[in-house]
Design a protein around this motif. Structure first.
Motif, mmCIF file in Angstrom:
data_model
loop_
_atom_site.group_PDB
_atom_site.id
_atom_site.type_symbol
_atom_site.label_atom_id
_atom_site.label_comp_id
_atom_site.label_asym_id
_atom_site.label_seq_id
_atom_site.Cartn_x
_atom_site.Cartn_y
_atom_site.Cartn_z
ATOM 1 N N SER A 15 -29.244 41.401 -9.557
ATOM 2 C CA SER A 15 -29.354 40.122 -9.434
ATOM 3 C C SER A 15 -30.195 39.571 -8.260
ATOM 4 C CB SER A 15 -28.051 39.233 -9.340
ATOM 5 O OG SER A 15 -27.479 39.608 -8.503
ATOM 6 N N GLN A 16 -30.097 40.388 -7.234
ATOM 7 C CA GLN A 16 -31.007 39.945 -6.036
ATOM 8 C C GLN A 16 -32.472 40.190 -6.307
ATOM 9 O OE1 GLN A 16 -28.626 42.237 -3.242
ATOM 10 N NE2 GLN A 16 -28.540 40.593 -1.764
ATOM 11 N N LEU A 17 -32.771 41.190 -6.935
ATOM 12 C CA LEU A 17 -34.110 41.574 -6.956
ATOM 13 C C LEU A 17 -34.226 41.691 -8.608
ATOM 14 C CD1 LEU A 17 -36.447 42.313 -4.980
ATOM 15 C CD2 LEU A 17 -36.228 44.552 -5.399
ATOM 16 N N ALA A 18 -34.050 40.474 -9.273
ATOM 17 C CA ALA A 18 -34.064 40.227 -10.703
ATOM 18 C C ALA A 18 -35.723 40.553 -10.926
ATOM 19 C CB ALA A 18 -33.584 38.968 -11.092
ATOM 20 N N PRO A 19 -35.904 41.339 -12.372
ATOM 21 C CA PRO A 19 -37.196 41.360 -12.964
ATOM 22 C C PRO A 19 -37.927 40.073 -13.440
ATOM 23 C CG PRO A 19 -35.530 42.261 -14.413
ATOM 24 C CD PRO A 19 -34.774 41.811 -13.158
ATOM 25 N N ASP A 20 -39.278 40.329 -13.561
ATOM 26 C CA ASP A 20 -40.171 38.921 -14.210
ATOM 27 C C ASP A 20 -40.099 37.804 -13.199
ATOM 28 O OD1 ASP A 20 -41.062 40.441 -16.273
ATOM 29 O OD2 ASP A 20 -39.514 39.800 -17.513
ATOM 30 N N VAL A 21 -39.619 38.001 -11.738
ATOM 31 C CA VAL A 21 -39.502 36.939 -10.751
ATOM 32 C C VAL A 21 -40.244 37.424 -9.511
ATOM 33 C CG1 VAL A 21 -37.993 35.529 -9.227
ATOM 34 C CG2 VAL A 21 -37.482 36.371 -11.804
ATOM 35 N N THR A 22 -41.304 36.692 -9.046
ATOM 36 C CA THR A 22 -41.877 36.944 -7.852
ATOM 37 C C THR A 22 -41.036 36.731 -6.461
ATOM 38 O OG1 THR A 22 -44.089 36.528 -8.684
ATOM 39 C CG2 THR A 22 -43.855 36.711 -6.390
ATOM 40 N N GLY B 69 -49.363 39.762 9.189
ATOM 41 C CA GLY B 69 -48.108 39.008 8.559
ATOM 42 C C GLY B 69 -47.092 40.265 8.292
ATOM 43 N N ASN B 70 -45.904 39.170 8.098
ATOM 44 C CA ASN B 70 -44.605 40.166 8.073
ATOM 45 C C ASN B 70 -43.990 39.854 6.873
ATOM 46 O OD1 ASN B 70 -44.774 41.141 10.924
ATOM 47 N ND2 ASN B 70 -43.723 39.017 11.520
ATOM 48 N N ASP B 71 -44.718 39.544 5.660
ATOM 49 C CA ASP B 71 -44.043 39.719 4.477
ATOM 50 C C ASP B 71 -44.678 40.044 3.224
ATOM 51 O OD1 ASP B 71 -45.694 37.572 4.281
ATOM 52 O OD2 ASP B 71 -44.315 35.951 4.585
ATOM 53 N N PHE B 72 -44.257 40.384 2.303
ATOM 54 C CA PHE B 72 -45.094 40.595 0.830
ATOM 55 C C PHE B 72 -44.511 40.269 -0.195
ATOM 56 C CE2 PHE B 72 -42.515 44.363 1.745
ATOM 57 C CZ PHE B 72 -42.054 44.583 0.490
ATOM 58 N N THR B 73 -45.105 40.047 -1.228
ATOM 59 C CA THR B 73 -44.197 39.774 -2.473
ATOM 60 C C THR B 73 -44.290 41.001 -3.491
ATOM 61 O OG1 THR B 73 -46.019 39.074 -3.848
ATOM 62 C CG2 THR B 73 -45.120 37.322 -2.269
ATOM 63 N N VAL B 74 -43.386 40.782 -4.381
ATOM 64 C CA VAL B 74 -43.158 41.881 -5.466
ATOM 65 C C VAL B 74 -42.562 41.280 -6.541
ATOM 66 C CG1 VAL B 74 -40.754 42.583 -4.692
ATOM 67 C CG2 VAL B 74 -42.288 44.282 -5.820
ATOM 68 N N GLN B 75 -43.024 41.833 -7.796
ATOM 69 C CA GLN B 75 -42.393 41.362 -9.028
ATOM 70 C C GLN B 75 -42.319 42.710 -9.869
ATOM 71 O OE1 GLN B 75 -44.579 38.112 -11.035
ATOM 72 N NE2 GLN B 75 -43.915 38.932 -13.138
ATOM 73 N N LEU B 76 -41.088 42.854 -10.419
ATOM 74 C CA LEU B 76 -40.929 43.805 -11.215
ATOM 75 C C LEU B 76 -40.878 43.564 -12.653
ATOM 76 C CD1 LEU B 76 -37.401 45.248 -8.963
ATOM 77 C CD2 LEU B 76 -39.788 45.377 -8.761
ATOM 78 N N PRO B 77 -41.471 44.410 -13.414
ATOM 79 C CA PRO B 77 -41.535 44.213 -15.016
ATOM 80 C C PRO B 77 -40.134 44.588 -15.745
ATOM 81 C CG PRO B 77 -42.469 46.354 -14.415
ATOM 82 C CD PRO B 77 -42.125 45.765 -13.244
ATOM 83 N N ILE C 152 -45.250 47.341 -11.567
ATOM 84 C CA ILE C 152 -44.623 46.574 -10.517
ATOM 85 C C ILE C 152 -45.861 45.856 -9.762
ATOM 86 C CG2 ILE C 152 -43.542 47.074 -8.440
ATOM 87 C CD1 ILE C 152 -42.072 49.273 -9.516
ATOM 88 N N ILE C 153 -45.962 44.622 -9.410
ATOM 89 C CA ILE C 153 -47.116 43.632 -8.840
ATOM 90 C C ILE C 153 -46.457 43.502 -7.448
ATOM 91 C CG2 ILE C 153 -48.380 41.842 -8.954
ATOM 92 C CD1 ILE C 153 -47.683 41.943 -12.027
ATOM 93 N N PHE C 154 -47.054 43.930 -6.541
ATOM 94 C CA PHE C 154 -46.909 43.508 -5.235
ATOM 95 C C PHE C 154 -48.221 43.146 -4.340
ATOM 96 C CE2 PHE C 154 -47.026 47.939 -5.514
ATOM 97 C CZ PHE C 154 -48.073 48.482 -4.401
ATOM 98 N N GLN C 155 -48.118 41.906 -3.531
ATOM 99 C CA GLN C 155 -49.224 41.585 -2.639
ATOM 100 C C GLN C 155 -48.793 41.508 -1.241
ATOM 101 O OE1 GLN C 155 -49.725 37.648 -4.802
ATOM 102 N NE2 GLN C 155 -51.724 38.235 -4.940
ATOM 103 N N TYR C 156 -49.942 41.734 -0.279
ATOM 104 C CA TYR C 156 -49.717 41.573 0.958
ATOM 105 C C TYR C 156 -48.836 42.649 1.826
ATOM 106 C CZ TYR C 156 -50.921 37.019 -0.985
ATOM 107 O OH TYR C 156 -51.488 36.152 -1.564
ATOM 108 N N ALA C 157 -48.540 43.600 0.849
ATOM 109 C CA ALA C 157 -47.680 44.844 1.567
ATOM 110 C C ALA C 157 -48.784 45.738 2.417
ATOM 111 C CB ALA C 157 -46.997 45.672 0.523
ATOM 112 N N ASN C 158 -48.026 46.060 3.432
ATOM 113 C CA ASN C 158 -49.230 47.011 4.343
ATOM 114 C C ASN C 158 -49.429 48.444 3.693
ATOM 115 O OD1 ASN C 158 -47.713 45.482 6.781
ATOM 116 N ND2 ASN C 158 -49.868 45.525 6.957
ATOM 117 N N SER C 159 -48.323 48.848 2.965
ATOM 118 C CA SER C 159 -48.421 49.995 2.449
ATOM 119 C C SER C 159 -47.806 50.504 1.116
ATOM 120 C CB SER C 159 -48.172 51.296 3.284
ATOM 121 O OG SER C 159 -48.567 51.059 4.552
ATOM 122 N N ASN C 160 -47.962 51.105 0.194
ATOM 123 C CA ASN C 160 -47.389 51.315 -1.217
ATOM 124 C C ASN C 160 -47.357 52.892 -1.455
ATOM 125 O OD1 ASN C 160 -48.803 51.530 -3.805
ATOM 126 N ND2 ASN C 160 -49.899 49.919 -2.331
#
Lengths: 185, 248
Positions: free
Chosen positions: A160-167, A111-119, B124-132
Motif C-alpha cells: 500500500s505504501q508503494l502502490a502500482p499505477d501511482v507516481t 537533486g535528492n529525489d526521483f519519481t517511480v511508477q509501477l505497472p 516501471i517508469i522512473f524519473q530523475y534517479a541518478n542510477s538504475n
C-alpha cells in the motif's frame, strides 16, 4: 579463502560456509559466503534481510553503475583464489516466481529525489530501501519519512505504501536505493 | 503696632470666609458642586415609550441628501419566454480581453496508433534517479545440483459446484502445475497448466458431465527441470438433485 572469513559456520573438505566482512562496513553487514571446491561461490544475505541491504552505498558514486556488497565479496573471493573476474548471476531463493530485480539509486548530485511508477500488471514480491547508514540520512516516500540511518539503514515498504499505477516521489538526503523484486508477466 | 495689624488681618479673613459661606449653595454628599452660577435647574430624564415605538416602526430606506433628482424603479422577474431562452444557452468558456483565441477539436487517435500503443509493454517508469539497474534472475541449476523429482502428496478432488470439481495436491518442493484429465482411464484431454511455482497446487475443472467418472494425473516440474508425474486418480462428478417445491 578461509582467511577472508570473519566467522565459519560449516567447513568440510568440499565446501566452506561462513561470513566475510565487507571493507569499511559494520559486522552486521557481513556477507554470508558458500565456497565449493568445484568453483561455485555463493554470496548471500539471510532471508530476514531486505534486498535493499545489498546496495553498496560506500562504493556508489552516482554513476551508471550501482554496486552491491555481494559482488564486492565475490570479487574479493575470486581475487583470493587467483581466479579471473567471475560471471555473476542473481537469484532470490525466497521468491521462486520472481523474474527480475531492479535497483534505483540516488546520490546527492542533481537533486535528492526521483519519481517511480509501477505497472499493476507486474507481480511484486518485495519493495525495500537502503540508505547510507550515518549522518542523519533519511528515506522519504511521498513526503513521509519511512526510514533513517538508525537501525541499519534499510527496511521494507508495504504494497500500500508503494502502490502500482501511482507516481511516487522518493527523496534521500544521501546515497540511497530502492530495490524491487518482481515478475514480468 | 504689629499686633494691631495682625488682629485687623484676622478680622478681614474671617469676614471673607463668613461671606463665602453665606453665598455658597447648599450641597450634599456626591452632588455636582457649582460655584458662582446665577441659577441652577435640575430635571429628571425619563424614557419615552411612544417615541421608541415610533422609531422601531420606521422601515430601513435609502437616505439621500443633496441630490438634485431621485427616481426609484422596481426590478421585475424576466418574462418566462426570456427565461426559457436563457435555459437554452449552452455552457461555454467565457473570456474577455484576450487578443486571440483558437478552438481545436481533439480527434480520437487513429486505429493504427491505438494498436501501436496497445503493444507497448508495461514497464516501471522512473524519473530523475541518478542510477538504475535491472537484473534478471537465473536459477543456479548446476550449483543446486538437484536431481530429485518432486513428490506429490494429499491429492484430492472435491465438488465445488454443479459440474465443477476442484483438484488439489501438494509437493515437497517448489514445482509448477499441470493437470491432465479425461473420461477414459489413461486418455486425457488438453492439460491445464500454470507456470508459476507452488508447493500447494489447485486446479478447478468446470463444465464436467454430472454423474460421469473422470480420470486425472498431476505433473510437476521443479526449478531444476526435474519432472514428476503422479499415478492416475479418478473422481465421479456429483449429480445435482432437484426437488420439486409445491406451494399450497
Amino acid at each position: 579463502v578461509k582467511s577472508l572469513y570473519r566467522t565459519i559456520e560449516t567447513q568440510t573438505s568440499q565446501y566452506i560456509i561462513g561470513s566475510i566482512p565487507v571493507q569499511n562496513y559494520l559486522e552486521s553487514d557481513d556477507v554470508h559466503v558458500y565456497v565449493h571446491v568445484d568453483g561455485w561461490v555463493l554470496a548471500y544475505y539471510l532471508k530476514a534481510d531486505p534486498t535493499g541491504k545489498i546496495f553498496d552505498w560506500k562504493s556508489y558514486t552516482g554513476g551508471a553503475t550501482i554496486p552491491t556488497k555481494l559482488e564486492k565479496i565475490l570479487s574479493d573471493v575470486a581475487s583470493a583464489v587467483g581466479a579471473p573476474a567471475p560471471t555473476i548471476t542473481f537469484y532470490h531463493f525466497q521468491y521462486p516466481n520472481a523474474s527480475n530485480m531492479m535497483l534505483i539509486a540516488e546520490d546527492t548530485a542533481n537533486g535528492n529525489d526521483f519519481t517511480v511508477q509501477l505497472p499493476s500488471s507486474y507481480a511484486y514480491y518485495e519493495r525495500s530501501w537502503s540508505i547510507r547508514s550515518c549522518c542523519g540520512v533519511e528515506f522519504q516516500l511521498d513526503g513521509t519519512t519511512v526510514g533513517n540511518d538508525i537501525g541499519g539503514g534499510y527496511g521494507t515498504l508495504s504494497a500500500s505504501q508503494l502502490a502500482p499505477d501511482v507516481t511516487h516521489t522518493i527523496a534521500v538526503n544521501g546515497n540511497g536505493c530502492l530495490a524491487l523484486i518482481y515478475r514480468v508477466p | 503696632m504689629k499686633a494691631r495689624l495682625l488682629a485687623l488681618a484676622l478680622v478681614i479673613i474671617g469676614a471673607i470666609v463668613l461671606a463665602f459661606a453665606l453665598t455658597a449653595p447648599a450641597v450634599g454628599q456626591g452632588s455636582i458642586i457649582i460655584n458662582g452660577a446665577d441659577s441652577v435647574r435640575t430635571e429628571t430624564i425619563t424614557s419615552s415609550q411612544s417615541l421608541a415605538s415610533t422609531f422601531s416602526a420606521v422601515e430601513p430606506r435609502v437616505i439621500v441628501q443633496y441630490a438634485n433628482t431621485m427616481r426609484p424603479l422596481s426590478l421585475s422577474t424576466p418574462p418566462s419566454a426570456l427565461q426559457t431562452l436563457f435555459g437554452q444557452v449552452t455552457p461555454r468558456i467565457i473570456f474577455q480581453y484576450a487578443n486571440t483565441n483558437r478552438a481545436l477539436n481533439l480527434a480520437v487517435a487513429p486505429a493504427a496508433l491505438q494498436t501501436l500503443l496497445s503493444q507497448v509493454s508495461a514497464r516501471i517508469i522512473f524519473q530523475y534517479a541518478n542510477s538504475n539497474r535491472a537484473q534478471s534472475f537465473v536459477y543456479p541449476v548446476a550449483l543446486i545440483g538437484d536431481t530429485s523429482l518432486p513428490q506429490f502428496t494429499n491429492i484430492s478432488a472435491s465438488t465445488a459446484g454443479i459440474g465443477v470439481v476442484r483438484v488439489s495436491w501438494t509437493t515437497d518442493e517448489w514445482a509448477d502445475t499441470t493437470l491432465r484429465y479425461g473420461t477414459q482411464a489413461g486418455s486425457y484431454t488438453t492439460p491445464i497448466t500454470d507456470a508459476l511455482y507452488y508447493k500447494s497446487h489447485s486446479v478447478t475443472l468446470t463444465g464436467l458431465i454430472t454423474g460421469a467418472t473422470y480420470y486425472f494425473q498431476t505433473q510437476g516440474n521443479d526449478r531444476s527441470g526435474n519432472t514428476a508425474v503422479s499415478a492416475e486418480y479418478s473422481f465421479k462428478v456429483r449429480v445435482a438433485l432437484y426437488l420439486p417445491y409445491i406451494k399450497r
